[in-house]
Design a protein around this motif. Structure first.
Motif, PDB file in Angstrom:
ATOM      1  N   ASN A  26       5.417  -0.574  -4.926  1.00 34.91           N
ATOM      2  CA  ASN A  26       5.117  -0.616  -3.490  1.00 34.91           C
ATOM      3  C   ASN A  26       5.005   0.780  -2.893  1.00 34.91           C
ATOM      4  O   ASN A  26       4.086   1.071  -2.136  1.00 34.91           O
ATOM      5  N   LEU A  69       1.760   2.542  -1.195  1.00 29.11           N
ATOM      6  CA  LEU A  69       1.833   3.075   0.180  1.00 29.11           C
ATOM      7  C   LEU A  69       1.368   4.528   0.197  1.00 29.11           C
ATOM      8  O   LEU A  69       0.656   4.968   1.100  1.00 29.11           O
ATOM      9  N   LEU A 109      -3.247  -7.313  -7.709  1.00 25.80           N
ATOM     10  CA  LEU A 109      -4.018  -6.185  -7.223  1.00 25.80           C
ATOM     11  C   LEU A 109      -4.589  -5.374  -8.392  1.00 25.80           C
ATOM     12  O   LEU A 109      -5.720  -4.884  -8.325  1.00 25.80           O
ATOM     13  N   LYS A 137      -4.012 -12.455   4.144  1.00 26.90           N
ATOM     14  CA  LYS A 137      -3.206 -12.894   5.285  1.00 26.90           C
ATOM     15  C   LYS A 137      -3.030 -11.729   6.251  1.00 26.90           C
ATOM     16  O   LYS A 137      -2.934 -10.560   5.834  1.00 26.90           O
ATOM     17  N   TYR A 160      -0.009  -5.235   8.787  1.00 30.22           N
ATOM     18  CA  TYR A 160       1.121  -4.513   9.390  1.00 30.22           C
ATOM     19  C   TYR A 160       1.957  -3.775   8.355  1.00 30.22           C
ATOM     20  O   TYR A 160       3.037  -3.288   8.658  1.00 30.22           O
ATOM     21  N   VAL A 171      -0.779   0.836   3.969  1.00 30.75           N
ATOM     22  CA  VAL A 171      -1.575  -0.139   3.212  1.00 30.75           C
ATOM     23  C   VAL A 171      -2.426  -0.976   4.169  1.00 30.75           C
ATOM     24  O   VAL A 171      -3.604  -1.231   3.919  1.00 30.75           O
TER      25      VAL A 171
HETATM   26  C1  LIG Z   1       6.018   0.541   7.950  1.00 31.66           C
HETATM   27  C2  LIG Z   1       5.937  -0.756   7.209  1.00 31.66           C
HETATM   28  C3  LIG Z   1       6.233  -0.570   5.773  1.00 31.66           C
HETATM   29  C4  LIG Z   1       6.032  -1.861   5.026  1.00 31.66           C
HETATM   30  C5  LIG Z   1       6.341  -1.672   3.580  1.00 31.66           C
HETATM   31  C6  LIG Z   1       5.593  -2.660   2.774  1.00 31.66           C
HETATM   32  C7  LIG Z   1       5.550  -2.233   1.358  1.00 31.66           C
HETATM   33  C8  LIG Z   1       4.424  -2.901   0.640  1.00 31.66           C
HETATM   34  C9  LIG Z   1       3.445  -1.873   0.211  1.00 31.66           C
HETATM   35  C10 LIG Z   1       2.494  -2.081  -0.648  1.00 31.66           C
HETATM   36  C11 LIG Z   1       2.263  -3.383  -1.252  1.00 31.66           C
HETATM   37  C12 LIG Z   1       1.019  -3.321  -2.014  1.00 31.66           C
HETATM   38  C13 LIG Z   1       0.618  -4.646  -2.507  1.00 31.66           C
HETATM   39  C14 LIG Z   1      -0.141  -5.371  -1.464  1.00 31.66           C
HETATM   40  C15 LIG Z   1      -1.189  -6.241  -1.995  1.00 31.66           C
HETATM   41  C16 LIG Z   1      -0.692  -7.571  -2.440  1.00 31.66           C
HETATM   42  C17 LIG Z   1      -1.164  -8.687  -1.569  1.00 31.66           C
HETATM   43  C18 LIG Z   1      -0.477  -9.945  -1.844  1.00 31.66           C
HETATM   44  O1  LIG Z   1      -0.201 -10.340  -2.936  1.00 31.66           O
HETATM   45  O2  LIG Z   1      -0.240 -10.642  -0.726  1.00 31.66           O
HETATM   46  C19 LIG Z   1       0.426 -11.844  -0.842  1.00 31.66           C
HETATM   47  C20 LIG Z   1      -0.440 -12.937  -0.301  1.00 31.66           C
HETATM   48  O3  LIG Z   1      -1.587 -12.985  -1.027  1.00 31.66           O
HETATM   49  C21 LIG Z   1       0.215 -14.294  -0.366  1.00 31.66           C
HETATM   50  O4  LIG Z   1       1.303 -14.211   0.400  1.00 31.66           O
HETATM   51  P1  LIG Z   1       2.503 -15.246   0.292  1.00 31.66           P
HETATM   52  O5  LIG Z   1       2.821 -15.438  -1.170  1.00 31.66           O
HETATM   53  O6  LIG Z   1       2.035 -16.515   0.930  1.00 31.66           O
HETATM   54  O7  LIG Z   1       3.583 -14.553   1.055  1.00 31.66           O
END
Ligand SMILES: CCCCCCCC/C=C\CCCCCCCC(=O)OC[C@@H](O)COP(=O)(O)O
Ligand SMILES: CCCCCCCCCCCCCC(=O)SCCNC(=O)CCNC(=O)[C@H](O)C(C)(C)COP(=O)(O)OP(=O)(O)OC[C@H]1O[C@@H](n2cnc3c(N)ncnc32)[C@H](O)[C@@H]1OP(=O)(O)O
Length: 301
Positions: A43, A47, A111, A127, A132, A136
């Motif tokens: 993650n 990011l 991904l 989604k 948010y 990313v």
């Molecule tokens: C300031 C806010 C910081 C937030 C930190 C968040 C850290 C995450 C950062 C990077 C994550 C990268 C991977 C994202 C792409 C994966 C998309 C994904 O797999 O989404 C799930 C969606 O298909 C189904 O959702 P649910 O299983 O229904 O739920």
């Protein structure tokens, strides 16, 4: 005073030394610790990559062409994790016209597979919550990713109908996870019909993709994350020309069945779903019958 300062310094040094010793030992000895380290890095790394992608993408503004930047930035991540991805049937993508790609959805690791095969001018439907996720979210927006609000069906359907027009007008391909959510249990959940309505409305083919189960190298439930192999099969396009909305349920079933058939008998007859998938076809037998792990794991130190 100098004595106090010196003591404090050596205390910090000792603490650091201990940490440097404890972390690798924990990492090697505890499967759970290793799992969390690798997921946190995954993650965090994405990011961070988004931070690099944003200014490059911003030069163009929001555009599907930016997906090329995002794709190339994420391409190496599989090497960090020692995941070997084998792709078959890529020639099925060689259509001049737009199409809807549908694929099974196991985890955020999808991904990696997605960026391995993503055709040019193809955007995922995601989604809204993803928007948010800090950097990313911004990178996704700049890449032209289409966001839907799953809590408001009418909104989501409205966005999908708009997407049908955009696809034809701007020659854009769309990638949908028709299960609508992640499914860690091998095989596939029932399909939602949005992707198929979209294909029928735009009168463009559906191209199914099956990604083999990650079970041999990744399990969220068991907190297990090692190196491994994944097989991706791109299936032949399924035409929708001449179909109307009444044909959508049958089309959905046909595509899902084709994916299930590939999943149970494809991959050199070893199956895609691993040992505990809810589809009990010709699954990989024994510990190494399936797509077993290999490859260099940088995290192994
Ligand atoms: C300031 C806010 C910081 C937030 C930190 C968040 C850290 C995450 C950062 C990077 C994550 C990268 C991977 C994202 C792409 C994966 C998309 C994904 O797999 O989404 C799930 C969606 O298909 C189904 O959702 P649910 O299983 O229904 O739920
Ligand atoms: C460098 C760093 C970069 C990082 C990059 C990160 C990349 C990130 C990659 C991101 C990857 C992220 C991956 C992700 O985020 S995956 C999660 C988001 N994706 C999806 O949910 C896609 C699949 N979902 C659907 O297709 C749903 O059907 C939708 C969402 C559309 C509605 O769902 P909902 O649950 O609300 O309702 P319902 O399905 O019961 O449907 C209700 C009725 O409406 C009918 N209907 C449906 N659609 C249409 C239509 N268009 N025209 C006319 N009718 C339509 C439908 O047939 C049904 O009727 P009936 O059949 O019962 O009679």
């Amino acid at each position: 005073q100098t004595i106090w300062w010196g003591n404090w310094l050596s205390l910090v040094q000792w603490a650091l030394a201990l940490l440097l010793l404890v972390v690798p030992v924990l990492y090697e000895c505890s499967r759970t610790f290793k799992y969390f380290c690798k997921m946190a890095f995954y993650n965090g790394w994405i990011l961070m990559l988004a931070v690099l992608a944003i200014p490059l993408c911003a030069l163009r503004g929001r555009s599907v062409e930016n997906m090329k930047i995002i794709r190339s930035m994420l391409h190496h991540v599989k090497h960090l994790y020692g995941i070997r991805i084998e792709v078959r049937g890529l020639e099925n993508f060689n259509l001049a016209e737009p199409y809807v790609v549908v694929s099974n959805h196991q985890s955020s690791l999808d991904l990696l597979g997605m960026m391995e095969v993503l055709p040019d001018r193809c955007v995922p439907i995601a989604k809204k919550e993803l928007m948010y996720m800090g950097t990313v979210g911004l990178a996704c927006w700049l890449g032209g990713i289409i966001f839907i609000n799953r809590k408001k069906t009418d909104d989501a359907i409205g966005v999908m109908s708009e997407t049908a027009r955009t696809m034809l007008r701007d020659n854009v391909r769309v990638w949908v996870f028709p299960e609508g959510t992640r499914n860690h249990n091998g095989s596939m959940l029932p399909f939602k019909r949005g992707a198929f309505h979209l294909a029928v409305q735009a009168q463009v083919p559906v191209i199914p993709i099956v990604m083999s189960s990650y079970r041999d190298f990744y399990s969220k439930k068991e907190r297990r994350f090692t190196t491994g192999r994944c097989l991706i099969q791109v299936l032949a396009p399924m035409p929708t020309q001449g179909l109307g909305p009444e044909a959508v349920p049958a089309l959905t079933d046909r595509v899902r069945q084709a994916m299930l058939d590939e999943g149970s008998s494809g991959g050199d007859g070893r199956g895609f779903w691993g040992r505990e998938g809810d589809y009990s076809g010709v699954a990989g037998e024994g510990g190494d019958g399936g797509l077993a792990g290999e490859g260099g794991d940088q995290f192994a130190g």
